[in-house]
Design a protein around this motif. Structure first.
Motif, PDB file in Angstrom:
ATOM      1  N   UNK A 117      -2.620 -34.056  -9.017  1.00 60.99           N
ATOM      2  CA  UNK A 117      -2.348 -35.847  -8.700  1.00 60.99           C
ATOM      3  C   UNK A 117      -1.197 -36.257  -7.454  1.00 60.99           C
ATOM      4  N   UNK A 118      -0.829 -35.818  -7.045  1.00 64.57           N
ATOM      5  CA  UNK A 118       0.348 -35.856  -6.540  1.00 64.57           C
ATOM      6  C   UNK A 118       0.752 -35.185  -4.848  1.00 64.57           C
ATOM      7  N   UNK A 119      -0.425 -34.897  -3.690  1.00 59.26           N
ATOM      8  CA  UNK A 119      -0.246 -36.535  -4.225  1.00 59.26           C
ATOM      9  C   UNK A 119      -1.958 -36.189  -4.453  1.00 59.26           C
ATOM     10  N   UNK A 120      -3.107 -36.988  -4.852  1.00 57.41           N
ATOM     11  CA  UNK A 120      -4.411 -37.021  -5.619  1.00 57.41           C
ATOM     12  C   UNK A 120      -5.206 -36.492  -4.733  1.00 57.41           C
ATOM     13  N   UNK A 121      -5.642 -35.514  -4.687  1.00 52.78           N
ATOM     14  CA  UNK A 121      -6.957 -34.751  -4.083  1.00 52.78           C
ATOM     15  C   UNK A 121      -7.617 -33.961  -5.459  1.00 52.78           C
ATOM     16  N   UNK A 122      -8.735 -33.428  -4.252  1.00 51.43           N
ATOM     17  CA  UNK A 122      -9.776 -32.126  -5.105  1.00 51.43           C
ATOM     18  C   UNK A 122      -9.646 -30.808  -4.393  1.00 51.43           C
ATOM     19  N   UNK A 123      -9.001 -29.900  -4.630  1.00 51.83           N
ATOM     20  CA  UNK A 123      -9.581 -28.594  -3.873  1.00 51.83           C
ATOM     21  C   UNK A 123     -10.504 -27.941  -4.549  1.00 51.83           C
ATOM     22  N   UNK A 124     -10.810 -26.846  -3.508  1.00 54.43           N
ATOM     23  CA  UNK A 124     -11.848 -25.897  -4.699  1.00 54.43           C
ATOM     24  C   UNK A 124     -11.550 -24.794  -4.203  1.00 54.43           C
ATOM     25  N   UNK A 125     -11.475 -23.734  -5.309  1.00 55.92           N
ATOM     26  CA  UNK A 125     -11.029 -22.525  -4.707  1.00 55.92           C
ATOM     27  C   UNK A 125     -12.743 -21.588  -5.422  1.00 55.92           C
ATOM     28  N   UNK A 126     -13.215 -21.162  -4.299  1.00 62.33           N
ATOM     29  CA  UNK A 126     -14.645 -20.402  -3.668  1.00 62.33           C
ATOM     30  C   UNK A 126     -14.512 -19.262  -4.729  1.00 62.33           C
ATOM     31  N   UNK A 127     -16.174 -18.892  -5.042  1.00 62.32           N
ATOM     32  CA  UNK A 127     -16.362 -18.091  -5.700  1.00 62.32           C
ATOM     33  C   UNK A 127     -16.426 -16.838  -5.472  1.00 62.32           C
ATOM     34  N   UNK A 128     -16.402 -15.798  -6.647  1.00 62.99           N
ATOM     35  CA  UNK A 128     -15.644 -14.765  -5.690  1.00 62.99           C
ATOM     36  C   UNK A 128     -14.392 -13.658  -5.734  1.00 62.99           C
ATOM     37  N   UNK A 129     -13.425 -15.052  -5.633  1.00 64.98           N
ATOM     38  CA  UNK A 129     -12.372 -15.364  -5.709  1.00 64.98           C
ATOM     39  C   UNK A 129     -11.559 -14.315  -6.630  1.00 64.98           C
ATOM     40  N   UNK A 130     -10.696 -13.024  -6.819  1.00 68.64           N
ATOM     41  CA  UNK A 130     -10.143 -12.381  -7.395  1.00 68.64           C
ATOM     42  C   UNK A 130      -8.961 -12.543  -6.866  1.00 68.64           C
ATOM     43  N   UNK A 131      -7.618 -12.757  -8.540  1.00 68.33           N
ATOM     44  CA  UNK A 131      -6.950 -12.715  -7.956  1.00 68.33           C
ATOM     45  C   UNK A 131      -6.490 -12.374  -9.494  1.00 68.33           C
ATOM     46  N   UNK A 132      -4.235 -12.401  -9.605  1.00 70.06           N
ATOM     47  CA  UNK A 132      -4.185 -12.087 -10.756  1.00 70.06           C
ATOM     48  C   UNK A 132      -3.980 -13.325 -11.452  1.00 70.06           C
ATOM     49  N   UNK A 133      -3.172 -14.527 -11.260  1.00 70.10           N
ATOM     50  CA  UNK A 133      -3.170 -15.013 -12.443  1.00 70.10           C
ATOM     51  C   UNK A 133      -2.071 -16.508 -11.018  1.00 70.10           C
ATOM     52  N   UNK A 134      -2.723 -17.935 -11.792  1.00 73.45           N
ATOM     53  CA  UNK A 134      -2.997 -18.886 -10.727  1.00 73.45           C
ATOM     54  C   UNK A 134      -2.171 -20.056 -11.858  1.00 73.45           C
ATOM     55  N   UNK A 135      -1.373 -20.642 -10.955  1.00 67.74           N
ATOM     56  CA  UNK A 135      -0.596 -21.790 -11.259  1.00 67.74           C
ATOM     57  C   UNK A 135      -0.414 -23.244 -10.412  1.00 67.74           C
ATOM     58  N   UNK A 136      -0.957 -24.047 -11.841  1.00 62.91           N
ATOM     59  CA  UNK A 136      -1.433 -25.465 -10.705  1.00 62.91           C
ATOM     60  C   UNK A 136      -0.167 -26.371 -11.404  1.00 62.91           C
ATOM     61  N   UNK A 137       0.482 -27.480 -10.450  1.00 59.36           N
ATOM     62  CA  UNK A 137       0.602 -28.405 -10.463  1.00 59.36           C
ATOM     63  C   UNK A 137       0.882 -29.482 -10.642  1.00 59.36           C
ATOM     64  N   UNK A 138       1.428 -30.783 -10.374  1.00 64.35           N
ATOM     65  CA  UNK A 138       0.947 -31.980  -9.691  1.00 64.35           C
ATOM     66  C   UNK A 138       0.530 -31.833  -8.362  1.00 64.35           C
ATOM     67  N   UNK A 139       1.264 -31.022  -7.754  1.00 59.61           N
ATOM     68  CA  UNK A 139       1.416 -31.034  -6.294  1.00 59.61           C
ATOM     69  C   UNK A 139       1.522 -29.630  -6.568  1.00 59.61           C
ATOM     70  N   UNK A 140       1.300 -28.375  -6.090  1.00 62.91           N
ATOM     71  CA  UNK A 140       0.868 -27.622  -5.467  1.00 62.91           C
ATOM     72  C   UNK A 140      -0.061 -26.602  -6.650  1.00 62.91           C
ATOM     73  N   UNK A 141      -0.030 -25.339  -5.440  1.00 60.35           N
ATOM     74  CA  UNK A 141      -1.034 -24.787  -6.795  1.00 60.35           C
ATOM     75  C   UNK A 141      -0.253 -22.763  -5.707  1.00 60.35           C
TER      76      UNK A 141
END
Length: 360
Positions: A37-61
């Motif tokens: 939301x800061x700035x407003x945008x849509x990101x895409x995490x691809x199918x097949x991505x493998x990871x432990x954890x993800x944390x999303x804030x208004x401006x970071x991933x």
């Protein structure tokens, strides 16, 4: 608690952790959208991505990978995916996605900007941009002092309506229409219904232009909301429960609001409505059907039971209909139903609206 009847989709953990997990606990079997939301945008995490954890804030991933993990994060708007690991940013050029592929154990934090990646090349603060510049045009979004026939990140202005005046914005499509509108200006527009949403004639009025925000009224039935520049709102124009248009306030320039209106693809499935719980006969995964015609994942049993007591309301739909519904994200704990603590601190947090943790 009643016996858990369905195995819910195991997706990424909603609660950030302070250390790397011993294994990559999450593998995506379908791409997921990440809304900032800061700035407003849509990101895409691809199918097949493998990871432990993800944390999303208004401006970071922030995504944590263990050994053997890998992710690909992309921007359909070709925004620059600035990151703290100097990971290379692939940028084919205008009209193409920008992306970062990463497979090193540890945590990578993305802080994307709305600067188009093909507007520059070479080293950036967040990695090297591999760019094939467009043959013409391109570059960064126009600043607020740019000429009135340019629009920040939204394309060429198609209508310019003065303060207090009325005008015709034309036919709205998925590609959208873009207008500069003075304070009190009203623009009429039509929706074709080709995307399955509302049809007929409607209007948009801009009021209370101050600083970098404006109040926008969309009608047939009046929908009034205030947007800050760079933000969008999906609206249900005809009151049927489905959001069928996206309104974006791009910027305020020369006391006018630079506004974009786009149609949203609406998917209506017999026997369901926004708010329904759906599954297919061959699978046990249950999804929440949102007003935006997307399905939302319950990451585990506890999240599901914070909203529902049982599975009595789950509707079974066909595989073909389920495939029409893109995954929109994760369902979070119902606000006020859970408290969270971490092993590394004595602090206690409450889950509030939107899955945000508030320290008690």
């Amino acid at each position: 608690m009643k016996k858990f009847k369905y195995i819910l989709v195991l997706a990424l953990l909603l609660v950030p952790v302070s250390s790397i997990s011993a294994a990559n606990d999450v593998t995506l079997d379908a791409a997921i959208n990440i809304e900032l939301t800061s700035p407003a945008m849509t990101l895409v995490l691809a199918s097949g991505s493998t990871f432990s954890t993800m944390t999303v804030t208004a401006s970071t991933v922030a995504i944590t990978l263990s050994a053997g993990g890998s992710i690909t994060l992309s921007s359909v708007d070709a925004y620059t995916l600035t990151n703290d690991k100097s990971a290379d940013i692939s940028c084919p050029g205008s009209g193409q996605n920008s992306s970062v592929a990463y497979s090193t154990a540890g945590t990578i934090t993305f802080t994307p900007t709305t600067v188009k990646c093909y507007g520059s090349s070479g080293s950036t603060s967040g990695g090297t941009v591999t760019s094939n510049p467009p043959s013409s045009g391109g570059g960064t979004p126009a600043p607020p002092t740019s000429p009135a026939n340019e629009s920040t990140g939204a394309g060429e202005i198609t209508s310019n309506i003065g303060a207090g005046a009325a005008g015709n914005l034309g036919a709205v499509t998925i590609k959208g229409i873009n207008a500069l509108m003075g304070n009190g200006a009203t623009g009429s527009f039509t929706l074709s219904g080709a995307t399955g949403g509302a049809t007929g004639g409607h209007s948009l009025k801009v009021q209370n232009i101050t600083g970098n925000q404006a109040t926008i009224t969309v009608s047939s039935e009046a929908l009034v909301f205030t947007l800050v520049a760079g933000n969008s709102k999906n609206v249900d124009i005809d009151g049927d429960g489905y959001r069928d248009a996206k309104v974006t306030l791009n910027r305020i320039v020369d006391s006018k609001a630079d506004v974009t209106v786009k149609e949203i693809k609406v998917v209506k499935i017999d026997g369901t409505a926004p708010g329904s719980l759906v599954k297919i006969a061959s699978k046990t995964a249950v999804y929440y059907l949102g007003e935006d015609s997307q399905r939302y994942v319950f990451p585990n049993e506890k999240v599901y039971y914070s909203w529902y007591d049982n599975f009595n309301g789950v509707k079974t739909i066909s595989d073909e209909d389920m495939a029409k519904l893109p995954i929109g994200g994760l369902v979070t704990y119902r606000p006020g139903t859970r408290m969270v603590i971490f092993a590394t601190t004595v602090d206690v947090y409450a889950v509030t609206q939107g899955g945000v943790l508030r320290k008690l």
